[in-house]
Design a protein around this motif. Structure first.
Motif, PDB file in Angstrom:
ATOM      1  N   VAL A  33      40.239  43.276  47.072  1.00  0.00           N
ATOM      2  CA  VAL A  33      40.318  42.927  45.652  1.00  0.00           C
ATOM      3  C   VAL A  33      39.679  41.576  45.362  1.00  0.00           C
ATOM      4  O   VAL A  33      39.232  41.313  44.237  1.00  0.00           O
ATOM      5  N   ARG A  34      39.583  40.714  46.377  1.00  0.00           N
ATOM      6  CA  ARG A  34      39.039  39.371  46.180  1.00  0.00           C
ATOM      7  C   ARG A  34      37.509  39.323  46.182  1.00  0.00           C
ATOM      8  O   ARG A  34      36.922  38.278  45.897  1.00  0.00           O
ATOM      9  N   ASP A  35      36.870  40.459  46.490  1.00  0.00           N
ATOM     10  CA  ASP A  35      35.409  40.474  46.592  1.00  0.00           C
ATOM     11  C   ASP A  35      34.709  40.702  45.262  1.00  0.00           C
ATOM     12  O   ASP A  35      33.478  40.714  45.207  1.00  0.00           O
ATOM     13  N   ALA A  36      35.461  40.901  44.188  1.00  0.00           N
ATOM     14  CA  ALA A  36      34.845  41.138  42.885  1.00  0.00           C
ATOM     15  C   ALA A  36      35.766  40.602  41.796  1.00  0.00           C
ATOM     16  O   ALA A  36      36.845  40.076  42.075  1.00  0.00           O
ATOM     17  N   GLY A  37      35.329  40.735  40.557  1.00  0.00           N
ATOM     18  CA  GLY A  37      36.143  40.278  39.437  1.00  0.00           C
ATOM     19  C   GLY A  37      36.383  38.787  39.490  1.00  0.00           C
ATOM     20  O   GLY A  37      35.456  37.992  39.681  1.00  0.00           O
ATOM     21  N   SER A  38      37.635  38.414  39.348  1.00  0.00           N
ATOM     22  CA  SER A  38      37.992  36.992  39.350  1.00  0.00           C
ATOM     23  C   SER A  38      37.942  36.382  40.742  1.00  0.00           C
ATOM     24  O   SER A  38      37.918  35.167  40.886  1.00  0.00           O
ATOM     25  N   GLY A  39      37.980  37.228  41.773  1.00  0.00           N
ATOM     26  CA  GLY A  39      38.032  36.732  43.143  1.00  0.00           C
ATOM     27  C   GLY A  39      39.435  36.405  43.608  1.00  0.00           C
ATOM     28  O   GLY A  39      39.631  35.929  44.725  1.00  0.00           O
ATOM     29  N   HIS A  40      40.431  36.710  42.759  1.00  0.00           N
ATOM     30  CA  HIS A  40      41.817  36.404  43.098  1.00  0.00           C
ATOM     31  C   HIS A  40      42.569  37.677  43.481  1.00  0.00           C
ATOM     32  O   HIS A  40      42.274  38.763  42.983  1.00  0.00           O
ATOM     33  N   ALA A  41      43.560  37.525  44.345  1.00  0.00           N
ATOM     34  CA  ALA A  41      44.422  38.639  44.732  1.00  0.00           C
ATOM     35  C   ALA A  41      45.553  38.736  43.717  1.00  0.00           C
ATOM     36  O   ALA A  41      46.654  38.246  43.932  1.00  0.00           O
ATOM     37  N   SER A  42      45.251  39.376  42.586  1.00  0.00           N
ATOM     38  CA  SER A  42      46.202  39.403  41.471  1.00  0.00           C
ATOM     39  C   SER A  42      46.318  40.801  40.890  1.00  0.00           C
ATOM     40  O   SER A  42      45.478  41.670  41.139  1.00  0.00           O
ATOM     41  N   ALA A  43      47.347  40.993  40.064  1.00  0.00           N
ATOM     42  CA  ALA A  43      47.531  42.285  39.399  1.00  0.00           C
ATOM     43  C   ALA A  43      46.403  42.561  38.421  1.00  0.00           C
ATOM     44  O   ALA A  43      45.917  43.698  38.321  1.00  0.00           O
ATOM     45  N   THR A  44      45.961  41.533  37.681  1.00  0.00           N
ATOM     46  CA  THR A  44      44.884  41.758  36.711  1.00  0.00           C
ATOM     47  C   THR A  44      43.576  42.116  37.407  1.00  0.00           C
ATOM     48  O   THR A  44      42.822  42.956  36.913  1.00  0.00           O
ATOM     49  N   ASN A  45      43.315  41.521  38.555  1.00  0.00           N
ATOM     50  CA  ASN A  45      42.102  41.881  39.291  1.00  0.00           C
ATOM     51  C   ASN A  45      42.239  43.276  39.895  1.00  0.00           C
ATOM     52  O   ASN A  45      41.244  43.988  40.051  1.00  0.00           O
ATOM     53  N   ARG A 103      44.112  32.903  50.937  1.00  0.00           N
ATOM     54  CA  ARG A 103      43.359  33.206  49.712  1.00  0.00           C
ATOM     55  C   ARG A 103      44.122  34.262  48.925  1.00  0.00           C
ATOM     56  O   ARG A 103      44.009  35.450  49.196  1.00  0.00           O
ATOM     57  N   GLY A 104      44.913  33.817  47.965  1.00  0.00           N
ATOM     58  CA  GLY A 104      45.764  34.740  47.237  1.00  0.00           C
ATOM     59  C   GLY A 104      45.498  34.783  45.753  1.00  0.00           C
ATOM     60  O   GLY A 104      44.372  34.645  45.294  1.00  0.00           O
ATOM     61  N   PHE A 176      50.433  24.985  37.630  1.00  0.00           N
ATOM     62  CA  PHE A 176      49.485  24.043  37.033  1.00  0.00           C
ATOM     63  C   PHE A 176      48.329  23.760  37.980  1.00  0.00           C
ATOM     64  O   PHE A 176      47.157  23.885  37.600  1.00  0.00           O
ATOM     65  N   PHE A 177      48.637  23.392  39.209  1.00  0.00           N
ATOM     66  CA  PHE A 177      47.575  23.047  40.153  1.00  0.00           C
ATOM     67  C   PHE A 177      46.739  24.260  40.541  1.00  0.00           C
ATOM     68  O   PHE A 177      45.521  24.151  40.724  1.00  0.00           O
ATOM     69  N   ARG A 178      47.380  25.432  40.617  1.00  0.00           N
ATOM     70  CA  ARG A 178      46.623  26.641  40.995  1.00  0.00           C
ATOM     71  C   ARG A 178      45.594  26.996  39.930  1.00  0.00           C
ATOM     72  O   ARG A 178      44.460  27.377  40.244  1.00  0.00           O
ATOM     73  N   PHE A 179      45.958  26.882  38.658  1.00  0.00           N
ATOM     74  CA  PHE A 179      45.056  27.294  37.591  1.00  0.00           C
ATOM     75  C   PHE A 179      43.973  26.264  37.287  1.00  0.00           C
ATOM     76  O   PHE A 179      43.039  26.568  36.544  1.00  0.00           O
ATOM     77  N   LEU A 180      44.074  25.083  37.841  1.00  0.00           N
ATOM     78  CA  LEU A 180      43.000  24.111  37.650  1.00  0.00           C
ATOM     79  C   LEU A 180      41.677  24.626  38.218  1.00  0.00           C
ATOM     80  O   LEU A 180      40.605  24.257  37.736  1.00  0.00           O
ATOM     81  N   SER A 181      41.761  25.504  39.217  1.00  0.00           N
ATOM     82  CA  SER A 181      40.539  26.048  39.815  1.00  0.00           C
ATOM     83  C   SER A 181      39.745  26.895  38.822  1.00  0.00           C
ATOM     84  O   SER A 181      38.536  27.067  38.965  1.00  0.00           O
ATOM     85  N   ASP A 182      40.406  27.443  37.810  1.00  0.00           N
ATOM     86  CA  ASP A 182      39.743  28.287  36.812  1.00  0.00           C
ATOM     87  C   ASP A 182      39.594  27.585  35.464  1.00  0.00           C
ATOM     88  O   ASP A 182      39.232  28.216  34.470  1.00  0.00           O
ATOM     89  N   TRP A 183      39.862  26.296  35.420  1.00  0.00           N
ATOM     90  CA  TRP A 183      39.899  25.562  34.147  1.00  0.00           C
ATOM     91  C   TRP A 183      38.592  25.704  33.361  1.00  0.00           C
ATOM     92  O   TRP A 183      38.606  25.818  32.138  1.00  0.00           O
ATOM     93  N   SER A 184      37.450  25.709  34.049  1.00  0.00           N
ATOM     94  CA  SER A 184      36.161  25.727  33.370  1.00  0.00           C
ATOM     95  C   SER A 184      35.512  27.104  33.319  1.00  0.00           C
ATOM     96  O   SER A 184      34.369  27.238  32.877  1.00  0.00           O
ATOM     97  N   ARG A 185      36.221  28.138  33.748  1.00  0.00           N
ATOM     98  CA  ARG A 185      35.652  29.480  33.675  1.00  0.00           C
ATOM     99  C   ARG A 185      35.505  29.912  32.223  1.00  0.00           C
ATOM    100  O   ARG A 185      36.304  29.550  31.370  1.00  0.00           O
ATOM    101  N   LYS A 186      34.465  30.732  31.950  1.00  0.00           N
ATOM    102  CA  LYS A 186      34.251  31.257  30.604  1.00  0.00           C
ATOM    103  C   LYS A 186      34.819  32.667  30.521  1.00  0.00           C
ATOM    104  O   LYS A 186      34.468  33.532  31.318  1.00  0.00           O
TER     105      LYS A 186
END
Length: 196
Positions: A33-45, A103-104, A176-186
């Motif tokens: 699941v981490r190889d596409a989309g957002s790159g995160h291991a998440s339900a939305t991905n 990598r989660g 808070f700290f986890r989502f900083l990695s996506d702060w500038s994503r469009k």
């Protein structure tokens, strides 16, 4: 009690490290699941790559892995800060899982499970805060990061000053700290589609 306080948060991390999105997507589609989309291991991905039913299953399991260790901490009589630490470690495990090369995912569902174990109303308050901020900011990562910062003060203000506050405090800081990695994503559509 001191041994229990040490062991149960560790159990929280192990539970959080169970990467259901990776396992379910691999089983359904044969991909990581981490190889596409957002790159995160998440339900939305998982929804992006495997569909709504697998995504809903992952969301339920991710909530459960925050709920179960936190509920155990409550039942074991841990102090409020110990309950918060357990939930926080479950969120940390989800974000940086032991079983998946650290990598989660992003941790929101797991934090929701921790709040649910202490008070369903506190979970609904957190969900309402998250949805409001995402709709106002039109940016999921920024809305989620700010939710992490504001969750504990909001719970305190409303009158949740027990384990819910500690879950919101510790888990919220991790979010808070986890989502900083996506702060500038469009983002094109809230959190379900994004430009990389």
């Amino acid at each position: 009690m001191s041994i229990i306080v040490g062991v149960i948060p560790l159990l929280g991390y192990v539970c959080g490290s169970m990467t259901f999105s990776i396992w379910v997507t691999s089983w359904v589609k044969g991909v990581d699941v981490r190889d596409a989309g957002s790159g995160h291991a998440s339900a939305t991905n998982t929804i992006r790559q495997a569909g709504w039913l697998p995504g809903a299953l992952v969301a339920f399991l991710d909530i459960s892995k925050g709920f179960l260790p936190t509920y155990l901490a409550v039942r074991a009589g841990l102090p409020n800060w110990g309950i918060g630490l357990t939930a926080g470690f479950a969120v940390i495990g989800h974000c940086w899982p032991l079983f998946a090369g650290f990598r989660g995912g992003m941790g929101l569902a797991t934090l929701a499970g921790g709040l649910l174990a202490t008070s369903p109303l506190s979970m609904l308050i957190g969900l309402g805060l998250l949805i409001s901020l995402v709709l106002i900011l039109h940016h999921s990562a920024r809305g989620s990061a700010i939710t992490g910062l504001l969750l504990a003060p909001l719970l305190w203000f409303i009158g949740f000053r027990g384990p819910e506050f500690w879950v919101g405090s510790i888990g919220g800081v991790v979010i808070f700290f986890r989502f900083l990695s996506d702060w500038s994503r469009k983002y094109r559509e809230l959190w379900l589609d994004r430009e990389t």
